[in-house]
Structure formats: C-alpha cells, structure tokens
Motif scaffolding. Structure first.
Motif, PDB file in Angstrom:
ATOM      1  N   SER A 181       0.803  -1.224   0.000  1.00 16.16           N
ATOM      2  CA  SER A 181       0.000   0.000   0.000  1.00 16.16           C
ATOM      3  C   SER A 181       0.836   1.274   0.000  1.00 16.16           C
ATOM      4  O   SER A 181       0.290   2.379   0.028  1.00 16.16           O
ATOM      5  N   GLN A 224      -1.116   0.821  -9.234  1.00 17.66           N
ATOM      6  CA  GLN A 224      -1.873   0.156 -10.293  1.00 17.66           C
ATOM      7  C   GLN A 224      -1.021   0.003 -11.555  1.00 17.66           C
ATOM      8  O   GLN A 224      -0.981  -1.076 -12.164  1.00 17.66           O
ATOM      9  N   GLN A 258      -2.375   5.113  -5.338  1.00 13.69           N
ATOM     10  CA  GLN A 258      -3.121   4.083  -6.056  1.00 13.69           C
ATOM     11  C   GLN A 258      -2.719   4.055  -7.527  1.00 13.69           C
ATOM     12  O   GLN A 258      -2.541   2.973  -8.114  1.00 13.69           O
ATOM     13  N   SER A 288      -4.948  -4.030  -3.600  1.00 12.09           N
ATOM     14  CA  SER A 288      -6.318  -4.372  -3.216  1.00 12.09           C
ATOM     15  C   SER A 288      -6.487  -5.776  -2.651  1.00 12.09           C
ATOM     16  O   SER A 288      -7.529  -6.087  -2.084  1.00 12.09           O
ATOM     17  N   GLN A 289      -5.477  -6.643  -2.795  1.00  7.81           N
ATOM     18  CA  GLN A 289      -5.601  -8.032  -2.336  1.00  7.81           C
ATOM     19  C   GLN A 289      -4.403  -8.430  -1.468  1.00  7.81           C
ATOM     20  O   GLN A 289      -3.636  -9.325  -1.815  1.00  7.81           O
TER      21      GLN A 289
END
Length: 237
Positions: A171, A179, A175, A211-212
């Motif tokens: 994280s 990504q 973002q 995200s995972q």
C-alpha cells in the motif's frame, strides 16, 4: 360445509424416502471411489488427496444430477447411483491431473521461495517481488526468467488450462502508481511465458495494486509478502 381434502403427494416428485435413498447411494459411491484413490498424490483438506476431493465433489454432483434427470420417475435411486459413479470418476481424473501438474511444477522450479499451491480447482504459483524485480521496476531478473521458462514448459505439458497473471503491490505510494506498476509487472511475466511458447489465447495479465493483501501492510515483512506476482492456472476441462 365444504370439507378440506387432504393433499396427496405427487408421485412424480421426489419423496423424503427417495431423497434419503439418493443420499445413501451417493455416499456409497463416494466410499467406493475414495478407496480407489491414488495414495501417491498430495493430500488436501482432512488428509484427502486432491484426487479424492475431486471424486467426492464429482460423485455428489453426479448423484444430484442423476436423480434430477430421472425421466421415468421410478428409478431415481438407480440414476443417482450411476450419476455418483460417473461424476466421481470425472472428478477424480481432474483432481489427479492437478496433483500431478502441481508436483511436476514444484520440482521444475529452482527457487525455494516460489510457492505452488493446489487450491483444488486451480493452481496458484506465488512469486515474491524480491526474486522477480528490482524495487520499482517491471523488468524480470535473469535468474527469475529461468523459473518462468520452467513454468511455461509445465503449462505446455498440461495445455488444457487458461492462465491469469496477477500483479500485486503493497500500500506504499499512490493508487495510480501502484496500479501502473502491478499491471506492468503482470504483463512482463505474461510476456515471458508467451515468449517461452505458451499460447497467447491462454494468457491474461491483470494488475490489482494493493487491493488483495495477504499480510499486514503495517510491517516491513507484511509489505514484502504483499509485493508479488501470482500465476493462476485454471483447468478448462
């Protein structure tokens, strides 16, 4: 006064007794198939091999479908038993193939930090960032390419599957940056598999950024686990 007439059971519908008989016959099919499982395959939940788990799932499904498709309404138990046996055999074959592919794949990869996990209906190959990329880079290291070529040889040996390459980050950072990096890394790995001969129509590459996560992003060790690329191998038949 109009008396209410008792409802009669529709003889075409399955009765509780028939359902009970169906269940018993299905269980018998499972026990018989379980006794025939290959003891040399890997074990899964409850000590059962993936072959046995596939047989159980296939037999249960076959029993239900066999009973549901009974055309003459008189042989539901027989049809359920046949469904259990056929479904169990199909499930056992599929489970055994995944067992063998996972074993062959693990033996062909030289880096012990690469994980090969049999999820029952698909294989998951987990490649940590540290063995693939330099920090912030999407260029695969030369040593890691050798293991990816081994994965490609395995995929060509077992051609009945589709392959999804998924890039993951921790994280840290925005973002948008994560990504983009996760997508480029997934594409780099998929590109090497394609260059090694895996058909393009079997491959897809997806970046999911942070995200995972599989561990906490609050620690350095957790973030290191989250930075990874996964190769998901899903049988098509």
């Amino acid at each position: 006064m109009i008396m209410a007439r008792p409802l009669r059971a529709d003889p075409r519908k399955g009765s509780p007794m028939k359902l009970r008989n169906t269940t018993i016959l299905a269980v018998c099919g499972l026990m018989a198939l379980g006794a025939c499982a290959d003891p040399n395959t890997g074990t899964g939940v409850g000590g059962l091999s993936r072959t046995q788990q596939g047989a159980i799932a296939g037999a249960a499904t076959g029993a239900i479908l066999g009973a549901a498709r009974d055309d003459d309404s008189n042989n539901e138990g027989r049809d359920a038993a046949r469904g259990a046996i056929v479904g169990g055999i199909v499930g056992a074959v599929a489970g055994n193939i995944l067992d063998r592919q996972a074993r062959d794949l693990q033996q062909s990869i030289s880096n012990p930090n690469v994980q090969v996990v049999n999820r029952g209906d698909y294989l998951q190959v987990v490649l940590p960032e540290g063995i693939l990329f330099a920090t912030g880079s999407a260029a695969v290291s030369g040593v890691a390419q050798q293991d990816l070529y081994a994965v490609a040889r395995n995929l060509n040996q077992y051609p009945n599957s589709v392959v999804q390459v998924v890039g993951h980050t921790d994280s840290t950072g925005t973002q948008a940056i994560n990504q983009d990096l996760s997508q480029r890394r997934a594409q780099s790995v998929a590109g090497i598999l394609a260059a090694a001969g895996v058909a393009q129509n079997r491959l897809s590459a997806t970046g999911v950024a942070a995200s995972q996560p599989v561990a906490s992003n609050d620690t350095a060790a957790g973030r290191a686990q989250n930075r990874r690329v996964e190769i998901l191998i899903r049988p098509t038949r």
